[in-house]
Design a protein around this motif. Structure first.
Motif, PDB file in Angstrom:
ATOM      1  N   ALA A 200       0.816  -1.217   0.000  1.00  0.00           N
ATOM      2  CA  ALA A 200       0.000   0.000   0.000  1.00  0.00           C
ATOM      3  C   ALA A 200       0.847   1.264   0.000  1.00  0.00           C
ATOM      4  CB  ALA A 200      -0.917  -0.009   1.222  1.00  0.00           C
ATOM      5  N   ALA A 201       2.132   1.130  -0.311  1.00  0.00           N
ATOM      6  CA  ALA A 201       3.061   2.262  -0.195  1.00  0.00           C
ATOM      7  C   ALA A 201       2.608   3.492  -0.972  1.00  0.00           C
ATOM      8  CB  ALA A 201       4.459   1.837  -0.657  1.00  0.00           C
ATOM      9  N   GLN A 202       2.056   3.284  -2.163  1.00  0.00           N
ATOM     10  CA  GLN A 202       1.672   4.435  -2.998  1.00  0.00           C
ATOM     11  C   GLN A 202       0.460   5.170  -2.448  1.00  0.00           C
ATOM     12  OE1 GLN A 202       0.764   2.918  -6.851  1.00  0.00           O
ATOM     13  NE2 GLN A 202      -0.929   1.639  -6.168  1.00  0.00           N
ATOM     14  N   LEU A 203      -0.263   4.553  -1.508  1.00  0.00           N
ATOM     15  CA  LEU A 203      -1.449   5.183  -0.941  1.00  0.00           C
ATOM     16  C   LEU A 203      -1.165   5.925   0.349  1.00  0.00           C
ATOM     17  CD1 LEU A 203      -4.052   2.307  -1.439  1.00  0.00           C
ATOM     18  CD2 LEU A 203      -3.606   4.262  -2.929  1.00  0.00           C
ATOM     19  N   VAL A 204       0.058   5.800   0.843  1.00  0.00           N
ATOM     20  CA  VAL A 204       0.411   6.415   2.122  1.00  0.00           C
ATOM     21  C   VAL A 204       1.115   7.739   1.893  1.00  0.00           C
ATOM     22  CG1 VAL A 204       1.687   6.125   4.274  1.00  0.00           C
ATOM     23  CG2 VAL A 204       0.620   4.158   3.200  1.00  0.00           C
ATOM     24  N   ASP A 205       0.619   8.779   2.517  1.00  0.00           N
ATOM     25  CA  ASP A 205       1.240  10.112   2.429  1.00  0.00           C
ATOM     26  C   ASP A 205       2.588  10.069   3.113  1.00  0.00           C
ATOM     27  OD1 ASP A 205       2.004  12.765   2.662  1.00  0.00           O
ATOM     28  OD2 ASP A 205      -0.061  13.460   2.888  1.00  0.00           O
ATOM     29  N   PRO A 206       3.695  10.400   2.412  1.00  0.00           N
ATOM     30  CA  PRO A 206       5.034  10.334   2.995  1.00  0.00           C
ATOM     31  C   PRO A 206       5.188  11.111   4.302  1.00  0.00           C
ATOM     32  CG  PRO A 206       5.156  10.724   0.638  1.00  0.00           C
ATOM     33  CD  PRO A 206       3.719  10.864   1.029  1.00  0.00           C
ATOM     34  N   LYS A 207       4.406  12.164   4.505  1.00  0.00           N
ATOM     35  CA  LYS A 207       4.579  12.964   5.719  1.00  0.00           C
ATOM     36  C   LYS A 207       4.213  12.210   6.986  1.00  0.00           C
ATOM     37  CE  LYS A 207      -0.024  15.165   5.682  1.00  0.00           C
ATOM     38  NZ  LYS A 207      -0.744  16.422   5.513  1.00  0.00           N
TER      39      LYS A 207
END
Length: 210
Positions: A200-207
């Motif tokens: 799900a990495a692409q769905l998680v906001d990096p902040k």
């Protein structure tokens, strides 16, 4: 036991890692009597050099393994695999921090000793089902749209928070957060928290990540 559960236990493989020979044999005997396939190992090294296969399964391991590397070392080692086997930890320790660290590192479940048969079977069945789904389901066939609470829980997990910490921040019960986490695991066919975050990495906001 229904037929689906019978097949799940018979076709998957439980990899039991326990340094104590008597305890290891006892656990394997219990599992086989309950209809599971089980293979036993005396150490992490013995498990890592095994012949691998495409069958689904999970790992049942003691947190502390004699003088060799412990269960956490195994968790870190297999997490480098794109599709690691789910790990169920067992320990006689009542140290809550160990349990929290295990779940943060990506354990599928955490059981106290002496092992309760109902909890043990439930944890192993859940882990086997997760790995079976992983093998049968492509990762990114369809885009997954997260519901509001699922997205918040996912971001909390990405930030390194455990279920209790997320629950405190959202002022919800820990059971509610665990239910959302389980829903995320099913939707992404993930075998552990680490596997979930990778998928799900692409769905998680990096902040939110640290």
């Amino acid at each position: 036991m229904n037929e689906d559960l019978r097949h799940l236990r018979a076709e998957g493989n439980i990899h039991v890692i326990e340094s104590d020979a008597f305890a290891r044999a006892s656990i394997v005997t219990r599992l086989r009597r309950a209809g599971y396939r089980a293979t036993q190992y005396a150490s992490i090294s013995e498990f890592l050099v095994r012949e691998t296969s495409d069958e689904y399964g999970c790992i049942l391991t003691e947190v502390h393994l004699g003088e060799g590397p412990g269960g956490f070392a195994l968790l870190r080692a297999i997490s480098r695999n794109p599709h690691p086997l789910p790990i169920v930890f067992m320990t006689a320790s009542r140290n809550v921090r160990i349990a929290v660290n295990a779940m943060k590192l990506g354990a599928s479940d955490y059981l106290g000793k002496p092992l309760d048969s109902l909890l043990l079977h439930s944890a192993l069945d859940r882990a086997l089902e997760l790995d079976k789904q992983r093998l049968s389901s492509p990762v990114d066939v369809l885009p997954i749209v997260l519901k509001g609470r699922e997205e918040i829980v996912l971001r909390g997990l990405a930030a390194g928070l455990c279920s209790r910490e997320i629950a405190e921040q959202l002022q919800l019960s820990e059971r509610t957060i665990k239910s959302s986490r389980a829903s995320l695991m099913r939707r992404f066919s993930a075998t552990s928290t680490a596997d979930l975050l990778q998928r799900a990495a692409q769905l998680v906001d990096p902040k939110w990540q640290r």
